[in-house]
Design a protein around this motif. Structure first.
Motif, short mmCIF file in Angstrom:
data_model
loop_
_atom_site.label_atom_id
_atom_site.label_comp_id
_atom_site.label_asym_id
_atom_site.label_seq_id
_atom_site.Cartn_x
_atom_site.Cartn_y
_atom_site.Cartn_z
N LYS A 1 15.75 8.01 -16.39
CA LYS A 1 14.82 8.17 -17.50
C LYS A 1 15.45 8.88 -18.67
O LYS A 1 16.27 9.79 -18.49
N THR A 2 15.09 8.45 -19.87
CA THR A 2 15.55 9.11 -21.08
C THR A 2 14.83 10.45 -21.22
O THR A 2 13.61 10.50 -21.14
N THR B 1 12.85 4.74 -27.79
CA THR B 1 13.90 5.13 -26.85
C THR B 1 14.18 4.07 -25.79
O THR B 1 15.32 3.90 -25.36
N ASN B 2 13.16 3.34 -25.36
CA ASN B 2 13.33 2.39 -24.26
C ASN B 2 12.95 0.95 -24.61
O ASN B 2 13.08 0.06 -23.76
#
Length: 389
Positions: free
Chosen positions: A34-35, A245-246
């Motif tokens: 995970k970020t 971010t994702n």
């Protein structure tokens, strides 16, 4: 004895294979990297018990202003056994209105001999688990074997959402179609547990998936016509972070959530219709398809009214606070009707109800075709379609 064992294996081998495959995928998905969105280095959440309230913030009129100063004996973490003085915001959203003996969750950061702690909330974990266990126990005691299978189906659905749906969406799978996949899998497992390898299970599962997809399509159509999308939700500013971010398509989350929330009501209608039509045909094996379809529609009409009300009232109940504020501020009706929050609530209630209503004719049509597809000649009455694999 050997015959019973073979019968048990024939009935449950497919279910066992699905569960093993699903468990394997879920385990593999738990290794997702995970970020990091917030730096929580050194921060932990631990349990403790309030031993004293040194300064309270309760006002004479019953409101709370500021924070409390309390002493908490830690029961977990590196400070376990120590009594630490800390604050509790004691607000409506954060902290807890501490009293002596209350079990609390403490947000704690430890660096060497320095400890920074504050009360995060009341410790509710044990109560949540207790009520869940009581519900499952009531389901099993009252429902018997069928109740137990229903409880297993409920547990599978919950775990599938947590350990399959969320990781897949986080990895970039489209939220809407992933929710359709999860709904189809959980429906098949739940229906199989309840109905076994029968035509009733096939009909109910297909009717449920059709109803859920219809609900999603109606929501998308409603959103297109009204300009409402998943980008209009109240927490979109936070969700955009995930998009940046994702690459998660957060705009689909609203419609994906609607599919999942309508699953239970659609499943109820589909299984009830499929089961009732099976019983009708079992009592009159020579019934013509037209008469069976008409009977199924009469059965479905009695169900769709109450189940559609269930969804609309559920979404309306979740919006009571917002509706009361609108009433208190005496907002103009045009402002209320055209606000994003009201539009989303109406869309969720109506789209889900569309799924319930239109699942009835789909399920009735499937039951009519499949239950009579292998009908024997009139001289040899057909077996109960609910028992035909």
């Amino acid at each position: 004895m050997q015959t019973k064992i073979l019968s048990f294996i024939r009935r449950w081998w497919l279910m066992a294979a699905v569960l093993i495959l699903t468990a394997g995928i879920a385990v593999a998905l738990q290794n997702v990297q995970k970020t990091q969105l917030i730096n929580r280095t050194g921060q932990t959440f631990e349990k403790g018990v309030v031993t004293a309230v040194l300064r309270d913030n309760l006002e004479p009129n019953g409101t709370r202003v500021g924070d409390q100063l309390v002493e908490v004996e830690m029961t977990t973490g590196v400070r376990k056994g120590q009594t630490i003085q800390m604050t509790s915001s004691s607000g409506y959203l954060f902290g807890a209105a501490c009293t002596e003996g209350m079990r609390v969750i403490v947000m704690q950061s430890v660096a060497g001999d320095t400890t920074v702690s504050s009360v995060y909330s009341q410790d509710r974990g044990g109560i949540l688990i207790l009520f869940a266990v009581l519900y499952l126990a009531a389901l099993v005691v009252i429902g018997g074997w069928q109740g137990l299978k229903g409880a297993l189906g409920l547990a599978f659905t919950f775990l599938a959402i947590i350990y399959l749906y969320l990781p897949l969406v986080y990895l970039g799978w489209p939220p809407l179609w992933t929710s359709v996949l999860i709904c189809a899998v959980t429906t098949a497992v739940t229906m199989y547990l309840i109905g076994g390898p029968t035509l009733k299970t096939v009909v109910a599962s297909a009717g449920t998936v059709a109803g859920v997809v219809i609900a999603g399509l109606m929501a998308a159509l409603f959103g297109w016509a009204t300009g409402i999308s998943g980008w209009n939700v109240s927490d979109i500013e936070t969700l955009i972070t995930l998009w940046n971010t994702n690459g998660i398509n957060v705009g689909e989350l609203l419609f994906a959530g609607l599919l999942i929330s309508s699953l239970g009501a659609v499943m109820d209608v589909a299984m009830s219709v499929a089961s009732s039509m099976g019983e009708v045909l079992a009592q009159n094996p020579s019934m013509h398809r037209g008469a069976l379809f008409a009977s199924g529609m009469r059965i479905g009409r009695d169900m769709m009214g109450t189940d559609s009300n269930t969804l609309i009232l559920a979404f309306a109940g979740g919006s009571v606070s917002m509706l009361l504020l609108n009433y208190a501020y005496d907002l103009p009706i045009l402002q209320v009707l055209n606000s994003n929050n009201i539009g989303i609530a109406v869309m969720q209630g109506l789209a889900g109800s569309f799924g319930v209503v239109l699942a009835v004719p789909v399920t009735v049509a499937l039951a009519t075709l499949l239950y009579t597809a292998r009908r024997k000649p009139a001289a040899e009455p057909a077996a109960n379609p609910q028992e035909a694999a």
